[in-house]
Design an enzyme around this catalytic site. Structure first.
Site, PDB file in Angstrom:
ATOM      1  N   ARG A   1       0.610  15.343  12.589  1.00 51.50           N
ATOM      2  CA  ARG A   1       1.179  14.933  11.290  1.00 51.50           C
ATOM      3  C   ARG A   1       1.617  16.192  10.552  1.00 51.50           C
ATOM      4  O   ARG A   1       0.949  16.643   9.621  1.00 51.50           O
ATOM      5  CB  ARG A   1       0.153  14.147  10.461  1.00 51.50           C
ATOM      6  CG  ARG A   1      -0.436  12.921  11.121  1.00 51.50           C
ATOM      7  CD  ARG A   1       0.565  11.807  11.340  1.00 51.50           C
ATOM      8  NE  ARG A   1       1.038  11.187  10.125  1.00 51.50           N
ATOM      9  CZ  ARG A   1       0.525  10.082   9.590  1.00 51.50           C
ATOM     10  NH1 ARG A   1      -0.495   9.479  10.159  1.00 51.50           N
ATOM     11  NH2 ARG A   1       1.031   9.562   8.498  1.00 51.50           N
TER      12      ARG A   1
ATOM     13  N   ASP B   1       5.131   0.934  11.966  1.00 55.28           N
ATOM     14  CA  ASP B   1       3.877   0.304  11.538  1.00 55.28           C
ATOM     15  C   ASP B   1       3.736  -1.139  12.047  1.00 55.28           C
ATOM     16  O   ASP B   1       2.709  -1.777  11.796  1.00 55.28           O
ATOM     17  CB  ASP B   1       3.758   0.340  10.001  1.00 55.28           C
ATOM     18  CG  ASP B   1       3.438   1.747   9.499  1.00 55.28           C
ATOM     19  OD1 ASP B   1       3.169   2.632  10.326  1.00 55.28           O
ATOM     20  OD2 ASP B   1       3.466   1.960   8.265  1.00 55.28           O
TER      21      ASP B   1
ATOM     22  N   ARG C   1      -8.373  -0.253   5.171  1.00 55.62           N
ATOM     23  CA  ARG C   1      -7.488   0.704   4.492  1.00 55.62           C
ATOM     24  C   ARG C   1      -6.161   0.052   4.120  1.00 55.62           C
ATOM     25  O   ARG C   1      -5.517   0.478   3.154  1.00 55.62           O
ATOM     26  CB  ARG C   1      -7.206   1.903   5.401  1.00 55.62           C
ATOM     27  CG  ARG C   1      -8.390   2.823   5.605  1.00 55.62           C
ATOM     28  CD  ARG C   1      -7.958   4.061   6.363  1.00 55.62           C
ATOM     29  NE  ARG C   1      -6.684   4.529   5.863  1.00 55.62           N
ATOM     30  CZ  ARG C   1      -5.699   4.988   6.625  1.00 55.62           C
ATOM     31  NH1 ARG C   1      -5.837   5.074   7.922  1.00 55.62           N
ATOM     32  NH2 ARG C   1      -4.562   5.383   6.087  1.00 55.62           N
TER      33      ARG C   1
ATOM     34  N   CYS D   1      -3.911  13.296  13.912  1.00 56.10           N
ATOM     35  CA  CYS D   1      -4.789  12.129  13.890  1.00 56.10           C
ATOM     36  C   CYS D   1      -4.520  11.324  15.142  1.00 56.10           C
ATOM     37  O   CYS D   1      -3.719  11.735  15.975  1.00 56.10           O
ATOM     38  CB  CYS D   1      -4.572  11.303  12.631  1.00 56.10           C
ATOM     39  SG  CYS D   1      -2.990  10.486  12.576  1.00 56.10           S
TER      40      CYS D   1
ATOM     41  N   ARG E   1      -4.230  10.555   4.643  1.00 56.39           N
ATOM     42  CA  ARG E   1      -3.161  11.564   4.679  1.00 56.39           C
ATOM     43  C   ARG E   1      -2.176  11.423   3.530  1.00 56.39           C
ATOM     44  O   ARG E   1      -1.550  12.393   3.113  1.00 56.39           O
ATOM     45  CB  ARG E   1      -2.437  11.496   6.020  1.00 56.39           C
ATOM     46  CG  ARG E   1      -3.215  12.235   7.044  1.00 56.39           C
ATOM     47  CD  ARG E   1      -2.824  11.977   8.452  1.00 56.39           C
ATOM     48  NE  ARG E   1      -3.738  12.738   9.279  1.00 56.39           N
ATOM     49  CZ  ARG E   1      -4.986  12.367   9.538  1.00 56.39           C
ATOM     50  NH1 ARG E   1      -5.447  11.225   9.061  1.00 56.39           N
ATOM     51  NH2 ARG E   1      -5.778  13.122  10.249  1.00 56.39           N
TER      52      ARG E   1
ATOM     53  N   LYS F   1       0.844  -1.217   0.000  1.00 55.90           N
ATOM     54  CA  LYS F   1       0.000   0.000   0.000  1.00 55.90           C
ATOM     55  C   LYS F   1       0.873   1.259   0.000  1.00 55.90           C
ATOM     56  O   LYS F   1       0.639   2.181  -0.778  1.00 55.90           O
ATOM     57  CB  LYS F   1      -0.890   0.002   1.250  1.00 55.90           C
ATOM     58  CG  LYS F   1      -1.562   1.329   1.516  1.00 55.90           C
ATOM     59  CD  LYS F   1      -2.406   1.329   2.768  1.00 55.90           C
ATOM     60  CE  LYS F   1      -1.695   1.724   4.027  1.00 55.90           C
ATOM     61  NZ  LYS F   1      -1.405   3.156   4.182  1.00 55.90           N
ATOM     62  N   ASN F   2       1.885   1.277   0.868  1.00 58.30           N
ATOM     63  CA  ASN F   2       2.674   2.506   0.991  1.00 58.30           C
ATOM     64  C   ASN F   2       3.587   2.754  -0.207  1.00 58.30           C
ATOM     65  O   ASN F   2       4.126   3.838  -0.382  1.00 58.30           O
ATOM     66  CB  ASN F   2       3.491   2.496   2.294  1.00 58.30           C
ATOM     67  CG  ASN F   2       2.594   2.719   3.503  1.00 58.30           C
ATOM     68  OD1 ASN F   2       1.412   2.985   3.356  1.00 58.30           O
ATOM     69  ND2 ASN F   2       3.170   2.591   4.686  1.00 58.30           N
TER      70      ASN F   2
ATOM     71  N   ILE G   1       9.114   7.221  16.364  1.00 57.89           N
ATOM     72  CA  ILE G   1       8.653   7.927  15.153  1.00 57.89           C
ATOM     73  C   ILE G   1       7.386   8.729  15.464  1.00 57.89           C
ATOM     74  O   ILE G   1       7.279   9.899  15.105  1.00 57.89           O
ATOM     75  CB  ILE G   1       8.362   6.936  13.996  1.00 57.89           C
ATOM     76  CG1 ILE G   1       9.520   5.959  13.802  1.00 57.89           C
ATOM     77  CG2 ILE G   1       8.013   7.678  12.703  1.00 57.89           C
ATOM     78  CD1 ILE G   1      10.681   6.420  13.015  1.00 57.89           C
TER      79      ILE G   1
HETATM   80  C1  UD1 Z   1       4.763   6.944   6.014  1.00 56.04           C
HETATM   81  C2  UD1 Z   1       3.818   5.766   5.972  1.00 56.04           C
HETATM   82  C3  UD1 Z   1       3.320   5.398   7.363  1.00 56.04           C
HETATM   83  C4  UD1 Z   1       4.506   5.196   8.298  1.00 56.04           C
HETATM   84  C5  UD1 Z   1       5.448   6.382   8.259  1.00 56.04           C
HETATM   85  C6  UD1 Z   1       6.725   6.163   9.056  1.00 56.04           C
HETATM   86  C7  UD1 Z   1       2.779   6.029   3.801  1.00 56.04           C
HETATM   87  C8  UD1 Z   1       1.550   6.268   3.015  1.00 56.04           C
HETATM   88  N1  UD1 Z   1       2.682   6.121   5.115  1.00 56.04           N
HETATM   89  O1  UD1 Z   1       4.014   8.062   6.492  1.00 56.04           O
HETATM   90  O2  UD1 Z   1       2.553   4.198   7.260  1.00 56.04           O
HETATM   91  O3  UD1 Z   1       4.025   5.035   9.623  1.00 56.04           O
HETATM   92  O4  UD1 Z   1       5.852   6.649   6.897  1.00 56.04           O
HETATM   93  O5  UD1 Z   1       7.415   5.064   8.584  1.00 56.04           O
HETATM   94  O6  UD1 Z   1       3.820   5.724   3.249  1.00 56.04           O
HETATM   95  N2  UD1 Z   1       7.382  14.574  10.127  1.00 56.04           N
HETATM   96  C9  UD1 Z   1       7.685  15.877  10.382  1.00 56.04           C
HETATM   97  N3  UD1 Z   1       7.510  16.784   9.363  1.00 56.04           N
HETATM   98  C10 UD1 Z   1       7.075  16.434   8.136  1.00 56.04           C
HETATM   99  C11 UD1 Z   1       6.782  15.085   7.869  1.00 56.04           C
HETATM  100  C12 UD1 Z   1       6.941  14.165   8.899  1.00 56.04           C
HETATM  101  O7  UD1 Z   1       8.086  16.233  11.489  1.00 56.04           O
HETATM  102  O8  UD1 Z   1       6.941  17.297   7.270  1.00 56.04           O
HETATM  103  C13 UD1 Z   1       7.551  13.580  11.201  1.00 56.04           C
HETATM  104  C14 UD1 Z   1       6.298  12.768  11.483  1.00 56.04           C
HETATM  105  O9  UD1 Z   1       5.416  13.457  12.353  1.00 56.04           O
HETATM  106  C15 UD1 Z   1       6.892  11.533  12.113  1.00 56.04           C
HETATM  107  C16 UD1 Z   1       8.186  11.343  11.317  1.00 56.04           C
HETATM  108  O10 UD1 Z   1       8.484  12.617  10.752  1.00 56.04           O
HETATM  109  O11 UD1 Z   1       7.203  11.797  13.459  1.00 56.04           O
HETATM  110  C17 UD1 Z   1       8.105  10.330  10.205  1.00 56.04           C
HETATM  111  O12 UD1 Z   1       6.943  10.566   9.435  1.00 56.04           O
HETATM  112  P1  UD1 Z   1       6.897  10.291   7.877  1.00 56.04           P
HETATM  113  O13 UD1 Z   1       8.011   9.382   7.475  1.00 56.04           O
HETATM  114  O14 UD1 Z   1       6.776  11.590   7.149  1.00 56.04           O
HETATM  115  O15 UD1 Z   1       5.512   9.537   7.719  1.00 56.04           O
HETATM  116  P2  UD1 Z   1       4.656   9.522   6.412  1.00 56.04           P
HETATM  117  O16 UD1 Z   1       5.562   9.625   5.256  1.00 56.04           O
HETATM  118  O17 UD1 Z   1       3.525  10.482   6.526  1.00 56.04           O
END
Ligand code: UD1
Length: 421
Positions: A121, A307, A399, A116, A92, A22-23, A329
Site C-alpha cells: 500500500r 472491492d 470494519r 497488508c 489505512r 464507509k469510504n 488494482i
Molecule cells: C480506496 C478504498 C479501498 C479501495 C481502493 C481502490 C477507502 C478508505 N479505501 O483505497 O476500499 O479498494 O480505494 O478503489 O476509500 N497506489 C500507489 N501509490 C499511492 C497510492 C495508491 O501506487 O500513493 C496504488 C495502490 O497500491 C493501488 C492503486 O494505486 O494499486 C489504487 O489504490 P488507491 O485508490 O490509492 O486505494 P485507497 O485510496 O488506499
C-alpha cells in the site's frame, strides 16, 4: 473474538436498506479538520472504522459526538498534528488526515501504512502531490513528516502504476482548498466517494470544479467553515447484497442503492442471467435459473470495483462454465481463493487472474476471514453452500458492513454470531 455461523442454501427474499458509505465518510471526517467550525455529517454507518476515525480526530483535539448515525465534529483550535502507528496500522484510511493537517496546522506526522494482506500500500502519490503543492516531506522512523508554511497551487499528474488513487486524490484536493492559487489534478480519481468529498468541501466554502471527471481544479481560499452533509449510500455494501441475491436465486430490493454508482456490476450481473430493475428508490435483483459465467476485470470507476472482486469470484464458483476474474488494482488481492477452495470451489491463480471452474457444490466449512472484502466473499459462499460455515476473525467484516447478520437474517438467511470460546 466473535465468529459468524451461516447455515446455507437459503434463497434471499425481501428488502434491505443500504447504509451510508464507509469510504465516503472517512475522508469527509478528515475534511472537517480544515476548519475550526462545527460540521454535521448524516447517514454515517456505525462501523469500527468510523469509530477508529472518531478516536483519531479526538486524539488530534477535535470534539466529536456520534449518535443516531449522525456525527457532530467541532475541531475548535485543535493542536494535534500526528496520526500514530496505532491508528494507521488498524485502518489505512487514517492517512487521509495528512492533507487537512498539513493545510491547517502547517505540519503533519502520519505513520506509513506499509503493506497488508491485499498487497503493498504505497503512498508515493500522496507524497508527490503534496510536494507539488510545496510541502517538505521527510520519512523518519516509519513516519511521513510533512511541513509547509503556505501551500501553493500547482498542476500535477496523479497517476501511478495502477492508475488513479482515491485517497491520494482526496488528500491533495483537501490540501489544495487552502493553498494559494489554483491547483489542477490530472488523472484524478472520480470514484463516487471522491465526488462526495468534493461536495462536502464545496459546502465548507471550497472552490472545486471537475470532480466528476479525471481533471479536478481547485481554487484555494483563505479559510473554510463548517457544513452539514449527508453521505452517499455504500455502493460496495449494496453491491455485495446484489451479488448475494443473484447467487442465491433470490429476489431482493436493495433500498437506497444507486444504479449510477453500480453500472459495471449491474452490467455483469445481467450477463450472468440475473434480472435487474432500478429506480430512484433502489435496485431490485432477481437471480436467474442458472448462472452464466462472466469474465471480470477490476478497474478504477466506472470500471468494476476491486472491492467487489472477491464477491463476484464467489458467485462465479456456481456459474455454468469457466470464468476469469482479473485484478488490475491490487494484483495480490486473492486471499479468499484458498478459503473458497476449502469450501469446494475450483479456482487457480495465474498471475493477476483467478480462473474459476464453475458448477461447483459449495460446502460449509470452518474458514478464516483475511480482509474486509474477502470476508464478504466467504459469507456469500456460506449462504449458498451446503451445511454450516463458521467464519472466524470477523472483526474484518465489522470494519465495513453495518449489522450484516441482522440485514441478511431479515432476508431469510440463517446466520448468527457467537463469541469464540
Ligand atoms: C480506496 C478504498 C479501498 C479501495 C481502493 C481502490 C477507502 C478508505 N479505501 O483505497 O476500499 O479498494 O480505494 O478503489 O476509500 N497506489 C500507489 N501509490 C499511492 C497510492 C495508491 O501506487 O500513493 C496504488 C495502490 O497500491 C493501488 C492503486 O494505486 O494499486 C489504487 O489504490 P488507491 O485508490 O490509492 O486505494 P485507497 O485510496 O488506499
Amino acid at each position: 473474538m466473535d465468529k459468524l455461523f451461516i447455515k446455507g442454501r437459503s434463497k434471499l427474499k425481501g428488502k434491505v436498506r443500504t447504509s451510508g458509505s464507509k469510504n465516503s465518510v472517512l475522508p469527509i471526517m478528515a475534511a472537517c479538520l480544515l476548519t475550526k467550525e462545527r460540521s454535521v455529517i448524516k447517514n454515517v454507518p456505525d462501523l469500527s472504522d468510523v469509530r477508529t476515525m472518531v478516536r483519531l480526530l479526538q486524539r488530534l483535539g477535535a470534539k466529536v459526538e456520534f449518535c443516531d448515525r449522525t456525527l457532530i465534529i467541532e475541531p475548535g483550535n485543535y493542536k494535534g498534528d500526528t496520526a500514530t502507528y496505532k491508528f494507521v496500522s488498524v485502518m489505512r484510511a487514517s492517512v487521509c488526515v495528512l492533507g487537512p493537517l498539513l493545510a491547517k496546522q502547517k505540519t503533519a506526522n502520519v505513520s506509513l501504512p506499509g503493506g497488508c494482506v491485499i498487497g503493498p500500500r504505497p503512498v508515493d502519490l500522496h507524497i508527490k502531490g503534496l510536494k507539488a503543492l510545496g510541502a517538505d516531506i521527510d520519512i523518519s522512523h516509519g513516519y511521513l513528516i510533512a511541513k509547509a508554511k503556505q501551500l501553493q497551487g500547482a498542476n500535477m499528474y496523479l497517476g501511478g502504476a495502477y492508475g488513479s488513487s482515491v485517497l491520494a486524490t482526496g488528500n491533495i484536493m483537501m490540501a489544495a482548498t487552502l493553498a494559494k492559487g489554483k491547483t489542477t489534478i490530472e488523472n484524478a480519481a472520480c470514484e463516487p466517494e471522491v465526488v462526495d468529498l468534493a461536495e462536502m468541501l464545496i459546502k465548507m466554502g471550497a472552490k472545486i470544479k471537475g470532480h466528476k471527471t479525471h481533471t479536478i481544479e481547485i481554487e484555494g481560499v483563505k479559510s473554510l467553515g463548517g457544513a452539514s452533509h449527508t453521505t452517499i449510500p455504500d455502493r460496495i455494501e449494496a453491491g455485495t447484497f446484489m451479488i448475494a441475491a443473484a447467487m442465491s436465486s433470490g429476489d431482493v430490493i436493495i433500498e437506497g442503492a444507486r444504479a449510477d454508482h453500480l453500472g459495471a456490476l449491474i452490467d455483469k450481473l445481467k450477463s450472468t442471467g440475473a434480472h435487474i430493475n432500478s429506480n430512484t428508490d433502489g435496485i431490485k435483483v432477481k437471480g436467474g435459473r442458472t448462472i452464466k459465467p462472466v469474465d471480470v476485470v477490476t478497474l478504477p470507476f466506472p470500471g468494476f470495483p476491486t472491492d467487489l472482486q472477491a464477491q463476484i469470484t464467489a458467485m462465479m464458483c456456481l456459474a455454468k462454465g469457466i470464468s476469469i476474474v482479473t485484478e488490475k488494482i491490487y494484483p495480490e488481492r486473492f486471499m479468499h481463493i484458498s478459503e473458497l477452495n476449502r469450501m469446494g470451489a475450483d479456482i487457480i491463480l495465474e498471475g493477476e487472474s483467478a480462473i474459476i471452474k464453475g458448477q461447483r457444490r459449495l460446502m460449509g466449512a470452518p474458514v478464516m476471514a483475511s480482509d474486509l472484502r474477502a470476508s464478504a466473499a466467504l459469507v456469500l459462499a456460506g449462504l449458498v453452500g451446503e451445511g454450516t460455515t463458521e467464519i472466524s476473525r470477523i472483526y474484518h467484516l465489522d470494519r465495513g458492513y453495518e449489522n450484516i447478520e441482522q440485514k441478511l437474517a431479515s432476508l431469510g438467511a440463517k446466520i448468527w454470531r457467537e463469541k469464540e470460546k
